[in-house]
Design a protein around this motif. Sequence first.
Motif, PDB file in Angstrom:
ATOM      1  N   LYS A  62       0.814  -1.210   0.000  1.00 22.60           N
ATOM      2  CA  LYS A  62       0.000   0.000   0.000  1.00 22.60           C
ATOM      3  C   LYS A  62       0.851   1.265   0.000  1.00 22.60           C
ATOM      4  O   LYS A  62       0.312   2.367   0.061  1.00 22.60           O
ATOM      5  N   GLY A  63       2.158   1.107  -0.061  1.00 22.07           N
ATOM      6  CA  GLY A  63       3.038   2.266  -0.105  1.00 22.07           C
ATOM      7  C   GLY A  63       3.755   2.482   1.210  1.00 22.07           C
ATOM      8  O   GLY A  63       3.201   2.233   2.285  1.00 22.07           O
ATOM      9  N   ILE A  64       4.972   2.963   1.127  1.00 20.04           N
ATOM     10  CA  ILE A  64       5.791   3.144   2.317  1.00 20.04           C
ATOM     11  C   ILE A  64       5.182   4.141   3.301  1.00 20.04           C
ATOM     12  O   ILE A  64       5.328   4.007   4.514  1.00 20.04           O
ATOM     13  N   SER A  65       4.458   5.138   2.786  1.00 22.70           N
ATOM     14  CA  SER A  65       3.893   6.170   3.662  1.00 22.70           C
ATOM     15  C   SER A  65       2.905   5.587   4.674  1.00 22.70           C
ATOM     16  O   SER A  65       2.786   6.087   5.798  1.00 22.70           O
ATOM     17  N   THR A  66       2.208   4.534   4.276  1.00 26.41           N
ATOM     18  CA  THR A  66       1.212   3.918   5.155  1.00 26.41           C
ATOM     19  C   THR A  66       1.862   3.286   6.372  1.00 26.41           C
ATOM     20  O   THR A  66       1.254   3.234   7.450  1.00 26.41           O
ATOM     21  N   TYR A  67       3.107   2.826   6.226  1.00 29.14           N
ATOM     22  CA  TYR A  67       3.728   2.022   7.285  1.00 29.14           C
ATOM     23  C   TYR A  67       4.985   2.642   7.878  1.00 29.14           C
ATOM     24  O   TYR A  67       5.638   2.018   8.715  1.00 29.14           O
ATOM     25  N   PRO A 125       9.022   5.599  -9.923  1.00 27.04           N
ATOM     26  CA  PRO A 125       9.625   6.905 -10.184  1.00 27.04           C
ATOM     27  C   PRO A 125       8.631   8.018  -9.864  1.00 27.04           C
ATOM     28  O   PRO A 125       7.522   8.035 -10.411  1.00 27.04           O
ATOM     29  N   PRO A 126       8.968   8.917  -8.946  1.00 26.16           N
ATOM     30  CA  PRO A 126       8.017   9.934  -8.502  1.00 26.16           C
ATOM     31  C   PRO A 126       7.552  10.841  -9.639  1.00 26.16           C
ATOM     32  O   PRO A 126       8.337  11.261 -10.481  1.00 26.16           O
ATOM     33  N   MET A 127       6.240  11.132  -9.614  1.00 26.05           N
ATOM     34  CA  MET A 127       5.667  12.009 -10.631  1.00 26.05           C
ATOM     35  C   MET A 127       4.993  13.239 -10.030  1.00 26.05           C
ATOM     36  O   MET A 127       4.521  14.102 -10.761  1.00 26.05           O
ATOM     37  N   ASN A 128       4.932  13.296  -8.716  1.00 25.17           N
ATOM     38  CA  ASN A 128       4.338  14.458  -8.063  1.00 25.17           C
ATOM     39  C   ASN A 128       4.971  14.642  -6.684  1.00 25.17           C
ATOM     40  O   ASN A 128       5.829  13.843  -6.263  1.00 25.17           O
ATOM     41  N   ILE A 129       4.561  15.675  -5.985  1.00 29.04           N
ATOM     42  CA  ILE A 129       5.171  16.020  -4.699  1.00 29.04           C
ATOM     43  C   ILE A 129       4.972  14.912  -3.671  1.00 29.04           C
ATOM     44  O   ILE A 129       5.893  14.562  -2.923  1.00 29.04           O
ATOM     45  N   GLU A 130       3.775  14.343  -3.633  1.00 24.71           N
ATOM     46  CA  GLU A 130       3.495  13.298  -2.651  1.00 24.71           C
ATOM     47  C   GLU A 130       4.348  12.056  -2.890  1.00 24.71           C
ATOM     48  O   GLU A 130       4.851  11.444  -1.948  1.00 24.71           O
ATOM     49  N   GLU A 131       4.504  11.678  -4.143  1.00 23.76           N
ATOM     50  CA  GLU A 131       5.321  10.510  -4.457  1.00 23.76           C
ATOM     51  C   GLU A 131       6.797  10.774  -4.158  1.00 23.76           C
ATOM     52  O   GLU A 131       7.500   9.877  -3.684  1.00 23.76           O
ATOM     53  N   GLU A 132       7.239  11.982  -4.425  1.00 25.24           N
ATOM     54  CA  GLU A 132       8.624  12.332  -4.106  1.00 25.24           C
ATOM     55  C   GLU A 132       8.838  12.311  -2.593  1.00 25.24           C
ATOM     56  O   GLU A 132       9.875  11.845  -2.099  1.00 25.24           O
ATOM     57  N   LYS A 133       7.864  12.792  -1.863  1.00 22.53           N
ATOM     58  CA  LYS A 133       7.951  12.798  -0.402  1.00 22.53           C
ATOM     59  C   LYS A 133       8.030  11.371   0.131  1.00 22.53           C
ATOM     60  O   LYS A 133       8.824  11.069   1.030  1.00 22.53           O
ATOM     61  N   ALA A 134       7.213  10.482  -0.431  1.00 21.72           N
ATOM     62  CA  ALA A 134       7.210   9.086   0.013  1.00 21.72           C
ATOM     63  C   ALA A 134       8.556   8.426  -0.294  1.00 21.72           C
ATOM     64  O   ALA A 134       9.117   7.708   0.553  1.00 21.72           O
ATOM     65  N   PHE A 135       9.078   8.673  -1.499  1.00 18.93           N
ATOM     66  CA  PHE A 135      10.351   8.062  -1.867  1.00 18.93           C
ATOM     67  C   PHE A 135      11.478   8.603  -0.999  1.00 18.93           C
ATOM     68  O   PHE A 135      12.375   7.861  -0.582  1.00 18.93           O
TER      69      PHE A 135
END
Length: 357
Positions: free
Chosen positions: A213-218, A244-254
């Motif tokens: 579900k994505g690293i941010s969840t855990y 590969p991040p495509m927006n701010i939220e994905e970049e933050k999670a990575f």
Amino acid sequence: MAARSCRFLYSSSSSPIATTSPLLSPTPSAATRRKLLLSSTCGTIASAAAASAMEGQGAPAAPGGKGSAIVVVDSHLHVWASPQQAAERYPYFPGQEPPIRGDVDLLLQCMDEAGVDGALIVQPINHMFDHSLVTSVLKKYPSKFIGCCLANPADDGSGIKQLEHLIVQEKYRAVRFNPNLWPSGQKMTNEVGRSLFAKAGELGAPVGIMVMKGISTYIQEIEELCTDYPKTTVIFDHMAFCKPPMNIEEEKAFTSFLELSRFPQIYVKYSALFRISREAYPYEDTSQLLSRVISSYGANRIMWGSDFPFVVPECGYKGAKEAISHVAGKIPVSSSDLEWILGKTVTQLFQGAWVSA
């Protein structure tokens, strides 16, 4: 003839239950499946994809294989019973009948074709907590495979005794945490989860975590567990499912995933590239992920994994291995770092395994 032998087949169950279950990784897109299912062998798929994607690009030759000094080890794959084996001795968990072949005979054929020396077998959801099929494979091929069992986070704590039995008696070397298996509303940091995590560290078994579900969840649970139990090694499956991040939220999670490198006990599987790429084979866009992960974690904490048999209808098993050298050539990755990723990291983490590789 090797490519012809490395064949994927649908089982007698035509319903794609296993791949649509929320406990499993997502299936490829409809367009991808339609295209790839036209091919009947993993060798055919790999050859066709590689020819179109790598032509004229000068991709470096893939290390490993017969006559090579480099040991190539697959850090992430699954095996399950054939329909006949399931009927006779190793039943599938109800509702988790696999739609494609995943038996050890197919795996051995694919590994031989690709020049892969050994592998870590992760207990598949198709057999849930019944480890008898994987255990039989480990006993039959002790120098070829080691096992990663599946943690049972049942409220009654029975999974803790099972974990100890599998590691001490059956010689499994790692354990997988699947957060989706925790009781509804509970976290990996509940009492049972903490006990399982601590026991794994006590027994020297790394914990592989599948954060589908994505690293941010855990992220908070993982930070808490790593802080409280620094002796327990952690391995993130499939680059923590970061694309590969495509927006701010994905970049933050990575970025949060990269920052976890501050915990020296955390390792990363650069595995199942078809799950983390936004592109077709050979998944060149994952080069940006790999470059940043190497910068944060170091190549000696990164290991390649195929995610067999799910990878077979995607790009073929051999194609999965060859893609690593191709992507690495885009960054570029040094030959020393590539050696770590393709086998040295996992062999040093699991000392004494693959002694005959």
